[in-house]
Structure formats: structure tokens, C-alpha cells
Design a protein around this motif. Structure first.
Motif, short mmCIF file in Angstrom:
data_model
loop_
_atom_site.label_atom_id
_atom_site.label_comp_id
_atom_site.label_asym_id
_atom_site.label_seq_id
_atom_site.Cartn_x
_atom_site.Cartn_y
_atom_site.Cartn_z
N THR A 73 47.84 36.19 37.78
CA THR A 73 47.93 34.16 37.46
C THR A 73 48.03 33.62 38.44
OG1 THR A 73 49.98 34.62 37.22
CG2 THR A 73 49.06 35.39 34.77
N GLY A 74 47.48 34.78 39.22
CA GLY A 74 47.16 33.26 40.78
C GLY A 74 47.67 34.45 41.45
N CYS A 75 46.99 33.65 42.96
CA CYS A 75 46.52 34.39 44.13
C CYS A 75 47.46 33.70 45.58
CB CYS A 75 45.13 33.76 44.42
SG CYS A 75 44.84 32.16 44.50
N GLY A 76 48.44 33.29 45.19
CA GLY A 76 49.40 33.03 45.72
C GLY A 76 50.79 34.07 46.04
N GLY A 77 50.95 34.24 47.79
CA GLY A 77 51.99 35.12 48.37
C GLY A 77 51.13 36.44 48.81
N ARG A 78 52.18 37.22 49.05
CA ARG A 78 51.57 38.97 49.26
C ARG A 78 51.09 38.98 47.67
NH1 ARG A 78 55.93 42.26 52.89
NH2 ARG A 78 53.84 44.20 53.10
N ASP A 79 51.31 39.55 46.83
CA ASP A 79 50.69 39.81 45.91
C ASP A 79 49.74 39.41 45.64
OD1 ASP A 79 53.24 41.64 45.63
OD2 ASP A 79 54.23 39.92 43.78
N GLY A 80 49.61 38.01 45.33
CA GLY A 80 48.24 37.65 45.76
C GLY A 80 47.24 38.09 46.58
N LEU A 81 47.14 37.55 48.09
CA LEU A 81 46.37 38.80 48.72
C LEU A 81 46.39 40.11 48.11
CD1 LEU A 81 45.26 38.92 51.48
CD2 LEU A 81 47.12 39.81 52.45
N ARG A 82 47.20 40.92 47.92
CA ARG A 82 46.71 42.24 47.48
C ARG A 82 46.57 42.14 45.99
NH1 ARG A 82 52.74 42.99 47.26
NH2 ARG A 82 52.99 44.39 49.61
N ALA A 83 46.13 41.30 44.89
CA ALA A 83 45.62 40.62 44.12
C ALA A 83 43.86 39.97 44.57
CB ALA A 83 45.37 39.49 42.71
N GLU A 84 43.49 39.68 45.51
CA GLU A 84 42.11 38.93 45.96
C GLU A 84 41.40 40.72 46.33
OE1 GLU A 84 40.99 36.48 46.26
OE2 GLU A 84 42.96 35.87 44.66
N ARG A 85 43.01 40.79 47.59
CA ARG A 85 42.00 42.11 47.88
C ARG A 85 41.41 43.55 46.89
NH1 ARG A 85 45.84 43.69 52.65
NH2 ARG A 85 45.66 42.25 54.59
N ARG A 86 42.07 43.04 45.81
CA ARG A 86 41.91 44.48 44.44
C ARG A 86 40.71 43.80 44.31
NH1 ARG A 86 46.09 43.87 41.62
NH2 ARG A 86 44.90 42.07 40.28
N ALA A 87 40.36 42.58 43.61
CA ALA A 87 39.28 42.18 43.23
C ALA A 87 38.09 42.06 43.79
CB ALA A 87 39.41 40.18 42.89
N ASP A 88 38.38 41.85 44.99
CA ASP A 88 37.29 42.40 46.23
C ASP A 88 36.36 43.47 45.81
OD1 ASP A 88 36.44 39.37 46.90
OD2 ASP A 88 37.46 40.09 48.90
N THR A 89 37.08 44.65 46.41
CA THR A 89 37.47 45.74 46.22
C THR A 89 36.33 46.18 44.95
OG1 THR A 89 39.12 46.60 47.62
CG2 THR A 89 37.86 48.41 46.22
N LEU A 90 37.13 46.19 43.93
CA LEU A 90 36.97 46.48 42.63
C LEU A 90 35.29 45.74 42.20
CD1 LEU A 90 40.09 46.65 40.02
CD2 LEU A 90 38.78 48.51 41.28
#
Length: 146
Positions: A73-90
Motif C-alpha cells: 500500500t506504500g513504498c516509504g520507510g524500511r518496509d517500503g525499501l524491502r517492498a521495492e527490492r522484492r518488486a524489482d526481483t520478482l
């Protein structure tokens, strides 16, 4: 370019635009200042920057689709960074098949040539390479999208 490897083949294998269409999620093109694309859960739409190349559009849509599938639901903060990396990888895994990657790597003379052959951006190409080498910790943030 060998006849057995080609951008057209890669695009037939995975089409994130068709996936979004099947899910009933519209793609809106707008002028964006700081990103190439964003998933808007509130509006239930993917917004992508106007003026992107076909490869850039394909990569951004694949990236944003991974956010949707993960329920992000968002890409801010530490969890957002993980989400960005996961989205790029997948997204990179779906966009770049192993056979295509290794076949083209044998003859491509540059990263740009390899990315062009595979129909992806160099950022997604690097994400796939990092994934194959054990992780994407080197990716500080996503340049693909938000």
C-alpha cells in the motif's frame, strides 16, 4: 543477434500489461516528476510516466504488478525499501527467463545490448543479475518505479 534469442520471444513469455488488464486494473499515463510509475490502491490504478520506451513500460508494469500481488500500500520507510527490492526481483524473474538470459549473455558485448535483447531496462537486468548472484542488497531503492 542469434536467431534463437530475441526481444519478441521474451515479450510473448510474460506480458504484465495483459495481466493488469485481466485483473481489471487500468494503466494511466501522466507526467511524473520523480518516478516512472506507481500503484495507487486508493484509485485501483497503475500510473506510469508519459514518454517511456516500450521496454521501460513493460518493466514498470511488471514492477507495479508485483506490488499489487503482494498487497503493498506504500513504498516509504524500511518496509517500503524491502517492498521495492522484492518488486524489482520478482518482476525481473518474470521478465527475464534463465535460458534467454544466459543465451544472450554469451554474445552480448555490453549491459545495454543485453538489456535491449531481453526487452528490459538495465535496472531490471541488474536486479536479475543480483538475484542470480544471491541477493539484491546492493539496490538502495528502485529506479523502476514506486
Amino acid at each position: 543477434m542469434p536467431a534463437s534469442v530475441g526481444t519478441a520471444e521474451a515479450e510473448v513469455q510474460y506480458d504484465p500489461a495483459a495481466e493488469l488488464d485481466r485483473m481489471g486494473i487500468p494503466v494511466v499515463r501522466l507526467w511524473l516528476r520523480d518516478t516512472w510509475g506507481v500503484w495507487s490502491p486508493k484509485r485501483r490504478a497503475v500510473v506510469i510516466a508519459a514518454g517511456l520506451s516500450p521496454a521501460e513500460v513493460r518493466c514498470v508494469l511488471a514492477h507495479e504488478l508485483e506490488h499489487i500481488l503482494a498487497g503493498d500500500t506504500g513504498c516509504g520507510g524500511r518496509d517500503g525499501l524491502r517492498a521495492e527490492r522484492r518488486a524489482d526481483t520478482l518482476a525481473a524473474r518474470k521478465l527475464i527467463g534463465l535460458s534467454d538470459y544466459f543465451a544472450a549473455r554469451q554474445w552480448a558485448t555490453s549491459e545495454a545490448e543485453l538489456a535491449e535483447e531481453l526487452g528490459v531496462t538495465t535496472w531490471i537486468l541488474r536486479a536479475r543479475g543480483a538475484d542470480l548472484e544471491g541477493g539484491t542488497a546492493w539496490l538502495a531503492t528502485s529506479r523502476t518505479a514506486g
